[in-house]
Write a protein that holds these residues in place. Sequence first.
Motif, short mmCIF file in Angstrom:
data_model
loop_
_atom_site.label_atom_id
_atom_site.label_comp_id
_atom_site.label_asym_id
_atom_site.label_seq_id
_atom_site.Cartn_x
_atom_site.Cartn_y
_atom_site.Cartn_z
N TYR A 254 -14.34 37.01 6.58
CA TYR A 254 -13.41 35.89 6.47
C TYR A 254 -12.61 35.80 7.76
N VAL A 255 -12.23 34.58 8.13
CA VAL A 255 -11.53 34.33 9.39
C VAL A 255 -10.28 33.50 9.12
N GLY A 256 -9.11 34.02 9.53
CA GLY A 256 -7.88 33.25 9.45
C GLY A 256 -6.96 33.68 8.33
N LYS A 257 -5.76 33.10 8.38
CA LYS A 257 -4.71 33.34 7.38
C LYS A 257 -3.72 32.18 7.50
N TYR A 258 -2.68 32.18 6.68
CA TYR A 258 -1.64 31.16 6.80
C TYR A 258 -0.86 31.40 8.08
N SER A 259 -0.96 30.46 9.04
CA SER A 259 -0.34 30.68 10.34
C SER A 259 -0.29 29.39 11.14
N GLY A 260 0.76 29.27 11.96
CA GLY A 260 0.84 28.19 12.94
C GLY A 260 0.29 28.63 14.28
N GLY A 261 -0.07 29.91 14.40
CA GLY A 261 -0.68 30.43 15.62
C GLY A 261 -2.19 30.26 15.58
N ASP B 194 -13.93 47.55 14.83
CA ASP B 194 -15.19 46.96 14.37
C ASP B 194 -15.76 46.02 15.43
N THR B 195 -17.05 45.81 15.39
CA THR B 195 -17.71 44.90 16.33
C THR B 195 -17.29 43.46 16.05
N ALA B 196 -16.80 42.76 17.08
CA ALA B 196 -16.36 41.38 16.93
C ALA B 196 -17.54 40.47 16.63
N ARG B 197 -17.36 39.60 15.64
CA ARG B 197 -18.40 38.63 15.27
C ARG B 197 -17.97 37.19 15.58
N ILE B 198 -16.67 36.94 15.46
CA ILE B 198 -16.11 35.61 15.72
C ILE B 198 -14.95 35.78 16.69
N LYS B 199 -14.85 34.86 17.67
CA LYS B 199 -13.69 34.88 18.55
C LYS B 199 -13.07 33.49 18.64
N GLU C 122 -3.22 35.21 22.63
CA GLU C 122 -3.80 34.51 21.50
C GLU C 122 -5.30 34.29 21.68
N SER C 123 -5.74 34.13 22.94
CA SER C 123 -7.17 33.89 23.16
C SER C 123 -7.99 35.14 22.86
N ALA C 124 -7.32 36.28 22.69
CA ALA C 124 -8.02 37.53 22.41
C ALA C 124 -8.30 37.74 20.93
N TYR C 125 -7.95 36.77 20.07
CA TYR C 125 -8.18 36.92 18.64
C TYR C 125 -9.67 37.02 18.35
N VAL C 126 -10.05 38.06 17.62
CA VAL C 126 -11.44 38.22 17.18
C VAL C 126 -11.44 38.69 15.74
N TRP C 127 -12.58 38.45 15.07
CA TRP C 127 -12.76 38.89 13.69
C TRP C 127 -14.13 39.53 13.56
N PRO C 128 -14.26 40.68 12.92
CA PRO C 128 -13.16 41.54 12.48
C PRO C 128 -12.44 42.14 13.67
N VAL D 179 -7.30 20.75 16.16
CA VAL D 179 -8.65 21.26 15.91
C VAL D 179 -8.72 22.65 16.54
N GLN D 180 -9.16 23.64 15.75
CA GLN D 180 -9.32 25.00 16.25
C GLN D 180 -10.81 25.25 16.52
N ILE D 181 -11.10 25.88 17.67
CA ILE D 181 -12.48 26.13 18.07
C ILE D 181 -12.71 27.63 18.18
N PHE D 182 -13.82 28.08 17.60
CA PHE D 182 -14.20 29.48 17.58
C PHE D 182 -15.65 29.61 18.04
N GLN D 183 -16.05 30.82 18.37
CA GLN D 183 -17.44 31.06 18.76
C GLN D 183 -18.01 32.19 17.93
N LEU D 184 -19.17 31.92 17.33
CA LEU D 184 -19.91 32.98 16.66
C LEU D 184 -20.59 33.82 17.74
N LEU D 185 -20.33 35.12 17.76
CA LEU D 185 -20.94 35.99 18.76
C LEU D 185 -22.32 36.42 18.31
N GLU D 186 -22.43 36.87 17.06
CA GLU D 186 -23.73 37.19 16.47
C GLU D 186 -23.50 37.54 15.01
#
Length: 343
Positions: free
Chosen positions: A299-306, A46-51, A36-42, A334-341
């Motif tokens: 966009y980041v996320g969807k309907y999920s309990g994960g 594609d180059t990851a922008r959010i993790k 689960e910690s490997a989730y990135v968007w996009p 609380v969910q925490i994400f990091q903007l990569l760039e």
Amino acid sequence: MKRKKMSKVESVLLTIAIITLGLLNGCGSSRNAEKESAYVWPEPPDTARIKYVRTLRGEDDFTSGFGAVVKTLAGEKTVVQLSRPFDICVADEGRIFVTDVSQGIFMFDLKEKQVKVLGEESPVELKNPRGIAYGHGKVFVSLASVGQIAVLDKEGRFIKLIGKPESFPNTVDVVCDTNRSRILIVDNKYHQIYVCSENGDSIMTIGQRGVGDGEFNYPQSAAVDADGSIYVVDAMNFRIEVFDSTGKFLRKFGKQGDAFGMFNRPKGIAIDSYKNIYVLDAIHQNYQIFNNNGELLLYVGKYSGGNDGFENPISIAIDRNNTIYVTDQLNGRVQIFQLLEYK
């Protein structure tokens, strides 16, 4: 049949077995956590922008698996845990403040690895909190029970109240404009934004109910960028409105719809260091990122309990390092994400 009493040796062996089982389960959980910690968007290629970074729920976030098992065996129970988180703000020194509409005001200290509920010794009952903001060593909290703003110090000690009772009857957000030493109070009963000094002196009021430019229909939240521009989620007009620091209307973007770049139930808003605009949506169950011209970037996320989504996200905050914090209400976290760039 009379049960044989367990010997001390048997008791010790049972305890060891329980701990071993807990640790083995923990190993499986660790593998799931790594996934689960490997989730990135996009997503790749594609180059990851959010993790995704981590989740906060309560005391257990700062207790190891071994420690949690020992506490359980000792008969101790964790009582400090989010239930219905609402608003969030980031302070200095690694502290995060969260309002929980059913439990009060939480302070997560990521440096000291502890969490506590504030206001237990307050002379004013800090009941039914909604919006929360931090600036210049003070915490500002809107109290739906009395329609006022409570001011606390950074340790959570009560200082004073701003406004008379019911001055702000349904304040859903409070924002600090620290560069100008003022606060913004979003009230969606009166469909207005109140701007006052940190001492509580009125400066100006923005908006009224309507559909025109500079008007609101149930404003939900606000954000301020470094230049003092004010961004408002005009929820039931399904748009974002932008004002300058004097309250003058500048522009707007957005409309109702199910497509990406549109809004259905917009909630929280935040601005990163690149002046990109993040908007939560409680129907889309995500946050959408726009550039400052209102063009959709991601966009980041969807309907999920994960950890790849949300269930009724309410509030979003971004710190100076572009770390992103989201209150995920129905998942109680609380969910925490990091903007990569994202220039």
